[in-house]
Every structure is written in structure tokens, then in C-alpha cells.
Design an enzyme around this catalytic site. Structure first.
Site, PDB file in Angstrom:
ATOM      1  N   HIS A 100      66.989  47.724  30.932  1.00 17.10           N
ATOM      2  CA  HIS A 100      66.686  49.072  30.444  1.00 17.10           C
ATOM      3  C   HIS A 100      67.097  49.269  28.988  1.00 17.10           C
ATOM      4  O   HIS A 100      66.664  50.219  28.341  1.00 17.10           O
ATOM      5  CB  HIS A 100      67.316  50.136  31.342  1.00 17.10           C
ATOM      6  CG  HIS A 100      68.780  50.362  31.129  1.00 17.10           C
ATOM      7  ND1 HIS A 100      69.750  49.817  31.935  1.00 17.10           N
ATOM      8  CD2 HIS A 100      69.437  51.095  30.204  1.00 17.10           C
ATOM      9  CE1 HIS A 100      70.934  50.205  31.516  1.00 17.10           C
ATOM     10  NE2 HIS A 100      70.786  50.979  30.467  1.00 17.10           N
ATOM     11  N   SER A 246      75.944  50.169  28.551  1.00 17.23           N
ATOM     12  CA  SER A 246      74.901  49.464  29.300  1.00 17.23           C
ATOM     13  C   SER A 246      74.775  48.017  28.835  1.00 17.23           C
ATOM     14  O   SER A 246      74.909  47.716  27.653  1.00 17.23           O
ATOM     15  CB  SER A 246      73.547  50.147  29.107  1.00 17.23           C
ATOM     16  OG  SER A 246      73.458  51.313  29.858  1.00 17.23           O
TER      17      SER A 246
END
Length: 326
Positions: A100, A246
Site C-alpha cells: 500500500h 507502514s
């Protein structure tokens, strides 16, 4: 908030550009180099014994050299380079991260990797900045559900391992050992509180594995966690990853091997440091075939190119090459 399959209720992670990146962490030379997923000598930090050091929401600044495999993945924003996601150096040419993180762009030209430093803003005496040659995202990644949230960044130039740059081990043979008692750590440059700012100094914190039964219960994520992902953190939300973390590693120590393994890739979460909503991590263990295919394919291709070139030189120069000395 960390990104996640909870729709608009979740904020997409990322750096100043609001690109995907998991929410910030709520806690705060020498080995054989090679383009191999099973390279020996991985998972150790030459400069420190990380188990006796300070421990991203709820964490503290990491010691220099404590996590020599953590990478800052950045893209250009005007005249500056903005930290978007973390990553893990797994060979001298490959960085493991979350799929992502590439939501807004998969063009390797705009990306770069910063290695070997805790400070991504100031002076980096031991740091290396390397351009990205290729980005490989898992073909079955789904942004809506964060299923198969895994990707590889290939560096344009292979790094030389030293005290500040080392690979972390892939968990193919040890993932089954992961349980609530395993010593695991998170690290990154993300937000230190849900509504706070990202940090320029690498933060770290100790967390632990949380069972699927607990994490996926009605009080928690309610059965939406992908089968290839799992939870880690702290039940009370004291320690957690957050926006900007992330792609970074969940680093777990396996005493029998005396090495750290990247048991998980920071994927998503509901908020940062919220009770019953710990961080969700995609596990590389479930992608052994995919990972080894790409890592070995690149290595074999390089060997083929070198041998092919050498063959052409030998044909062209004949016995001159055979008689030549270094």
C-alpha cells in the site's frame, strides 16, 4: 490513524504527502553480502545488544546501529524528499515493504532509499542514499482489504554491509515459533501519537504477538484481518505503530538462532495506540514462493548477464584473456 479496511473511518498512512504509510509507531562489516533470501549473517546488529537497549507510540529514540536493516523509503515533493514508508533490507539489493506504500506511485524513478542512519533529516555520517531500480508489488494485493500487503523495492546499487547497514533474516523456517512470549520490536519514523507529528529520529518500542482470537474478536477487528496477517502490539494500546510507519518491520528475536527475523510488515490499524486495536502485520512467511522467486530470479539474471558478457569477451579476445593477469 493507520490505513485499513474500515473505509473512510481510517486515515491513509504516509509521510507529509499523505501517501499510504501505516500510522506512526505508537512507541516510540562484515558479513557475507549477497542477493540471496537465505543469506547467512543476517539479523544481528554489530554495534549493540538491542535486547538491553531502550525500546514508537510509547517508544523512545533508538540507539545508533540498533536496527541496521531499517530503511526509510522516500519520494520527492517539490525540492524536498519526504519519508513515506519504512522498509527492511533483506539482501544487499532488496528492500521488503508494504504494497500500500506504492498506492500513489509505483514509478521507481521518484523513489529513493535511505539506509544506515537513525536521522533522516540531518547529518548522516554513516547513511547511504540509493535510488530505486524496480518496484514489485504482489499481484493480488487489494487496497480495500489490505490482503497481500507486500512489495519489494530493488535498489539501483547493491549496498556494502557494515556496522550500520545489515540485512534482517526472512522468517521462513521460524515463523511457527512466534507466540506471546517472543521478544518483538517495532521501529520507524512515523507519528508518535495518533494526532501528533512524525519524527526525524528513528523510534523503537517492544511489543508482543496478539492471538487472532483476541485481535479478530467483536471487541477488536471483527473478523476482517486477512489470513496472511496477524496482530502485534499491546492490548492497552501503550505501544503501537502509527502513520508513517507502514512497511517497516516487526522484528522478533529467536534465541536459538541469536538473530532477528522480520516476522511481519507494518500494514494497517484502526487509529494509533487504541485499546483492542493493535497493529496488523502482513507476514512474509506466507509469501515464501513469491519472495524467493523474485529474489533468486534477479540474482540468477545478474549471474547470467555477467557470464554472458564474460563469454563474449573471451570469444573476442581469445587467448589474450586467458593469459591476462589481474
Amino acid at each position: 490513524m493507520r490505513p485499513g479496511p474500515l473505509g473512510a473511518a481510517l486515515l491513509l498512512l504516509g509521510g507529509a504527502l499523505l501517501l499510504p504509510g501505516r500510522p506512526s509507531l505508537s512507541h516510540g562489516g562484515g558479513r557475507p553480502s549477497g542477493d540471496r533470501p537465505d543469506a547467512k549473517g543476517c539479523g544481528t546488529a554489530p554495534l549493540v545488544n538491542v535486547l538491553t537497549g531502550s525500546r514508537i507510540v510509547g517508544g523512545t529514540a533508538a540507539q545508533i546501529g540498533a536496527w541496521p536493516w531499517i530503511v526509510s523509503l522516500q519520494i520527492r515533493s517539490g525540492k524536498i524528499m519526504a519519508h513515506i514508508c519504512g522498509g527492511s533490507l533483506v539482501t544487499n539489493s532488496w528492500v521488503l515493504t508494504a504494497a500500500h506504500c506504492t498506492r500513489d506511485t509505483r514509478d521507481p524513478v521518484v523513489w529513493r532509499a535511505v539506509l544506515g542512519t537513525n536521522n533522516i533529516d540531518g547529518r548522516r555520517p554513516h547513511g547511504k542514499i540509493i535510488k530505486v531500480k524496480a518496484i514489485i508489488v504482489h499481484p493480488n494485493f487489494h487496497l480495500e482489504t489490505y490482503v497481500n500487503d507486500i512489495a519489494l523495492f530493488r535498489l539501483k546499487k547493491a549496498v556494502r554491509y557494515n556496522n550500520y547497514i545489515q540485512p534482517i533474516c526472512l522468517p521462513f523456517d521460524v515463523f511457527q515459533k512466534l507466540d506471546e512470549k517472543t521478544e518483538c520490536f517495532i521501529g520507524g519514523w512515523g507519528r508518535t501519537t495518533e494526532e501528533g507529528n512524525s519524527t526525524r529520529m528513528l523510534q523503537e518500542a517492544q511489543v508482543h504477538y496478539i492471538s487472532r482470537k483476541v485481535c479478530n474478536s467483536d471487541k477488536g477487528y471483527g473478523n476482517i484481518i486477512p489470513i496472511t496477517s496477524f496482530c502485534a502490539g499491546d492490548e492497552d494500546g501503550i505501544f503501537d505503530t502509527c502513520r508513517g510507519d507502514s512497511g517497516g518491520p516487526l522484528m522478533c528475536y529467536v534465541p536459538e538462532h541469536k538473530q532477528f527475523f522480520v516476522m511481519g510488515i507494518t500494514s494497517y490499524g484502526y487509529g494509533c495506540g487504541r485499546k483492542n486495536f493493535p497493529g496488523v502485520y502482513c507476514s512474509p512467511f506466507f509469501y515464501k514462493t513469491w519472495l524467493t522467486h523474485h529474489l533468486n530470479r534477479a540474482r540468477n539474471k545478474s549471474i547470467f548477464n555477467i557470464n554472458s558478457l564474460l563469454g563474449q569477451v573471451l570469444v573476442a579476445l581469445g587467448s589474450v584473456v586467458l593469459l591476462a593477469t589481474p
